[in-house]
Write an enzyme that holds these catalytic residues in place. Structure first.
Site, short mmCIF file in Angstrom:
data_model
loop_
_atom_site.label_atom_id
_atom_site.label_comp_id
_atom_site.label_asym_id
_atom_site.label_seq_id
_atom_site.Cartn_x
_atom_site.Cartn_y
_atom_site.Cartn_z
N HIS A 67 26.28 38.28 16.17
CA HIS A 67 25.11 38.61 15.27
C HIS A 67 25.32 38.26 13.98
O HIS A 67 26.57 37.97 13.32
CB HIS A 67 24.95 39.90 15.51
CG HIS A 67 24.53 40.73 16.92
ND1 HIS A 67 24.73 41.79 17.15
CD2 HIS A 67 23.87 39.80 17.79
CE1 HIS A 67 24.32 42.07 18.42
NE2 HIS A 67 23.83 40.90 18.86
N LYS A 75 30.23 42.69 6.38
CA LYS A 75 30.43 43.78 7.09
C LYS A 75 32.00 44.10 6.92
O LYS A 75 32.75 43.03 6.81
CB LYS A 75 30.15 43.20 8.66
CG LYS A 75 28.66 43.34 8.95
CD LYS A 75 28.68 42.91 10.55
CE LYS A 75 27.01 42.98 10.92
NZ LYS A 75 26.97 42.64 12.47
N TYR A 135 31.27 50.40 11.36
CA TYR A 135 30.87 49.44 10.41
C TYR A 135 30.14 49.44 9.19
O TYR A 135 28.95 50.47 9.45
CB TYR A 135 30.77 48.02 11.17
CG TYR A 135 29.39 47.91 11.81
CD1 TYR A 135 28.26 47.38 11.33
CD2 TYR A 135 29.46 48.24 13.13
CE1 TYR A 135 27.21 47.21 12.01
CE2 TYR A 135 28.28 48.20 13.94
CZ TYR A 135 27.08 47.66 13.33
OH TYR A 135 25.95 47.54 14.18
N ASP A 170 21.03 39.08 23.67
CA ASP A 170 22.36 38.18 23.50
C ASP A 170 22.53 37.10 24.59
O ASP A 170 22.71 35.95 24.41
CB ASP A 170 23.71 38.98 23.49
CG ASP A 170 23.68 39.72 22.06
OD1 ASP A 170 23.02 39.83 21.11
OD2 ASP A 170 24.26 41.06 22.16
#
Length: 213
Positions: A67, A75, A135, A170
């Protein structure tokens, strides 16, 4: 009990840092420090920008990614329960390491934090059931900005150790070459307008890094 010290491990991809977490154990259990703003600034030369915090729970074999967002999203990633194989992919078309990926095992026994600049792709595979990943993101999630690359892209050749479990998003995402042809990838060179930058060399924490031919 003796405190486990923090350690930074270079990754080989600019804009990616892997930092051993600080763990403070005592008779009750332990306290893990997986993010500190001053430490982040020291490592990257930039002040952190946190707009959203997420927590995912994944069953064994699940892959989330690859991603990224347009414009980018930096991140900081940690696994707080179970284990995952965390993968960063250099998707910058102007980068000398374009197409390279770096994989590292994150788990609760030898904890570490992965810091990714806003122009890298990110994915992970759960190596255990109920793997919990937390995250921090520099921007809020917006569906219209979300992008994905197929984690099973044979050109990338990421060495996933388990039979993958994928979402439809995905599974049907474009390959890296298709995403590039569609103009979806960041075109800048490393360090140009990114949140985390720095020239790095390969370190012992690496579990996989590969350069496609």
């Amino acid at each position: 009990m003796r405190r486990k010290e923090e350690r930074v491990n270079p990754s080989g991809i600019e804009g990616l840092r892997i930092e051993r977490s600080s763990v403070h154990p005592d008779d009750r259990g332990s306290l893990r420090e997986w993010f500190r703003a001053s430490r982040f600034r020291e490592l990257t030369g930039h002040a952190p920008s946190v707009a959203q915090a997420n927590c995912t729970v994944s069953r064994r074999g699940s892959i989330r990614g690859i991603h990224f967002a347009a414009p980018g999203q930096a991140k900081s990633v940690a696994c707080v329960h179970g284990a995952v194989l965390d993968v960063a992919v250099d998707i910058r078309t102007g980068s000398p390491t374009y197409g390279q990926w770096h994989a590292v095992r994150l788990d609760s026994e030898s904890p570490a934090t992965v810091h990714l600049s806003e122009d890298l792709g990110h994915a992970f595979m759960a190596l255990s059931d109920n793997a919990v990943v937390v995250y921090l993101s520099s921007t809020e999630y917006e569906p219209g900005r979300a992008r994905a690359i197929n984690p099973l892209d044979p050109w990338l050749g990421i060495d996933w150790p388990l039979t993958p479990v994928l979402s439809d998003q995905d599974r049907f995402a474009p390959t890296l070459a298709e995403a590039r042809a569609q103009g979806l990838l960041p075109t800048g060179t490393p360090g140009a307008g990114t949140l985390t930058t720095g020239s790095l060399t390969t370190g012992s924490l690496t579990t996989g890094i590969w350069r496609p031919a």
